[in-house]
Design an enzyme around this catalytic site. Structure first.
Site, mmCIF file in Angstrom:
data_model
loop_
_atom_site.group_PDB
_atom_site.id
_atom_site.type_symbol
_atom_site.label_atom_id
_atom_site.label_comp_id
_atom_site.label_asym_id
_atom_site.label_seq_id
_atom_site.Cartn_x
_atom_site.Cartn_y
_atom_site.Cartn_z
ATOM 1 N N GLN A 124 0.835 -1.199 0.000
ATOM 2 C CA GLN A 124 0.000 0.000 0.000
ATOM 3 C C GLN A 124 0.873 1.253 0.000
ATOM 4 O O GLN A 124 1.776 1.402 0.821
ATOM 5 C CB GLN A 124 -0.910 -0.002 1.227
ATOM 6 N N ASP A 177 -10.389 -8.071 -3.053
ATOM 7 C CA ASP A 177 -9.583 -6.868 -3.270
ATOM 8 C C ASP A 177 -8.890 -6.974 -4.626
ATOM 9 O O ASP A 177 -7.675 -7.149 -4.719
ATOM 10 C CB ASP A 177 -8.553 -6.727 -2.139
ATOM 11 N N CYS A 214 -10.107 -0.216 -5.701
ATOM 12 C CA CYS A 214 -9.411 1.026 -6.041
ATOM 13 C C CYS A 214 -10.021 1.638 -7.296
ATOM 14 O O CYS A 214 -9.549 2.667 -7.788
ATOM 15 C CB CYS A 214 -7.915 0.758 -6.249
#
Length: 483
Positions: free
Chosen positions: A310, A414, A441
């Site tokens: 991240q 994810d 995202c």
């Protein structure tokens, strides 16, 4: 065959000046051309309502055009003066953070209404999670060398040794970063011009993109917020390598940053393509360590220059905490004895859940084998038990392990920006989990998948937005689905 009707307003390659009047998801400013022929819509990424911009048309359709931003001629009245050097990677750094959050919230809600077919999406809104660090939040930057610079006074490209970012709207022009951009490490960026001077004095050429030749290509830097150390990776071609002393370069970095230098790696990249990581090259350790350690929610993770991690670790802690809250919410009603973490990367989410939930087995799956190796190492380092990681395509894994059908109560999703492939989503649905926690995202693909999940019998229960990248158009979403 009918002849395609040509655009009467703009042509591909044309440079236009335009007032931005509205904002669409993903940082696309909306301008309009009005004439006797009617009204025509133009999209320009990285712009704001109220700005007058210069842009190049890259796609021209019958009813709209898409452009690439060249310059902001006049700022919006909402913008303020920033003490930082503005770079293409932070187009909204002059916009107050409250305004940035407003645009991100409104445009994301609009996506779920239009694509996800949820007219009352605001009723499910839980929280807008802000980044703890509004500035200097990134833990990785890639600076590009270039043999072509830009003369702002003459408004033309010039032969010049540069180290910084690519000039907005171009692939062949570099611009020097002369001071702190406000999004990475202040000390590093205030000294980047010294690193540029050191390399320039070697007499070796920077990369010339049109000619596909040169020596210096990229300087990649990773930062650990746990240790405050910097890990460097100098990327060059193999040409002239014998003329550059890498050991002396590492000593120079230490003279600038002292004990903050965790290590220096050197990567050979002879690819002609514009990639910092070569498809076929070598990487070697010159000085110090090849990895640094970062901490997320009390767990330690070892990361290299090539590992996915991240980019905003302090905000990622808040993101993961929200995922954990959704996954373990109402534990009495939902059996979490097996939690499947799909597209798990280095296994961060799964390990955090395992550390907080007793008697919970975590199954992590990801296609990238190196990421799974890191996940296993990190789990061992953190003494996390009950976690099993598999290097496999998610869709194939679900077929190869039918024993999990009807046994997994919670699934963490994810995926990459492309979202979940339709065939894979169908296999996930067949696992018949009671609960899905979907991290994205790219809310556009998540909104698309939401429609399919609702058709399959899931209900959207909660949605939170997480600001992982202040001063950009990016926003992450965490959505809780239940049967």
């Amino acid at each position: 065959m009918p002849r395609r009707e040509r655009n009467k307003f703009v042509k591909r390659g044309e440079v236009i000046e335009l007032l931005i009047e509205d904002y669409a998801f993903g940082g696309k400013g909306i301008g309009k051309i009005r004439s006797d022929l009617g009204e025509f819509v133009v999209f320009v990424p990285d712009t704001l309502p109220g700005q007058t911009v210069k842009a190049r048309v890259v796609k021209s359709k019958k009813s709209y055009a898409e452009c690439k931003l060249i310059d902001v001629i006049e700022p919006s009245k909402d913008e303020i003066v920033s003490p930082y050097q503005q770079i293409p990677g932070a187009p909204y750094i002059n916009l107050p953070i409250e305004k940035q959050h407003h645009y991100k919230y409104e445009s994301t809600m609009s996506l779920f209404k239009k694509i996800g077919k949820i007219a009352t999406i605001e009723d499910f809104f839980d929280e807008f999670v802000t980044s703890p660090n509004l500035f200097h939040y990134r833990n990785k930057m890639v600076y590009a060398f270039s043999a072509i610079g830009y003369d702002k006074a003459q408004k033309t490209d010039v032969d010049e040794f540069t180290l910084g970012s690519k000039r907005r709207g171009t692939w062949w022009i570099g611009e020097n970063l002369d001071k702190d951009s406000g999004i990475f490490d202040e000390q590093l960026e205030n000294n980047l011009h010294k690193i540029k001077s050191y390399c320039e004095k070697s007499g070796l050429p920077p990369w010339h993109a049109p000619r596909k030749e040169g020596f210096f290509r990229y300087l990649m830097v990773r930062k650990s917020y746990k240790t405050n150390q910097l890990l460097f990776n100098l990327v060059t071609t193999s040409v002239h390598l014998s003329q550059f002393d890498l050991t002396k370069f590492s000593e120079y970095l230490v003279s600038l940053f002292g004990e903050r230098v965790a290590g220096l790696l050197h990567t050979i990249n002879d690819d002609i393509g514009d990639r910092s990581i070569p498809t076929d090259g070598s990487i070697k350790l010159v000085y110090g360590s090849e990895k640094i350690v970062e901490q997320l929610l009390t767990l330690n993770f070892e990361i290299s220059t090539q590992s996915f991690f991240q980019t905003n670790p302090k905000s990622a802690e808040k993101l993961y905490q929200k995922v954990v809250d959704y996954a373990l919410e109402n534990k009495e009603a939902v059996d979490n004895s097996i939690v499947m973490d799909l597209f798990c990367g280095t296994g961060t989410i799964g390990q955090i859940i395992a550390s907080k939930a007793n008697n919970t087995q975590i199954i992590g799956v990801d296609l990238i084998e190196s990421a799974i190796k890191d996940a296993r190492k990190n789990a061992k380092r953190n003494n996390i038990e009950g976690v099993r990681f598999y290097a496999s395509d998610v869709g194939k894994f679900l077929l190869q392990h039918p024993e999990y059908k009807n046994k997994i109560r919670t699934i963490i999703l994810d995926p990459s920006r492309a979202g979940i492939a339709p065939k894979t989503l169908k296999k996930i649905i067949k696992l018949n989990a009671d609960r899905l926690v979907y991290v994205s995202c790219n809310p556009a693909t998540q909104a698309r998948d939401t429609e399919e999940l609702i058709k399959a019998g899931y209900q959207l229960k909660k949605i939170s937005l997480v600001d992982q990248f202040p001063h950009t158009s990016h926003v992450e979403t965490v959505v809780l689905f239940e049967k």
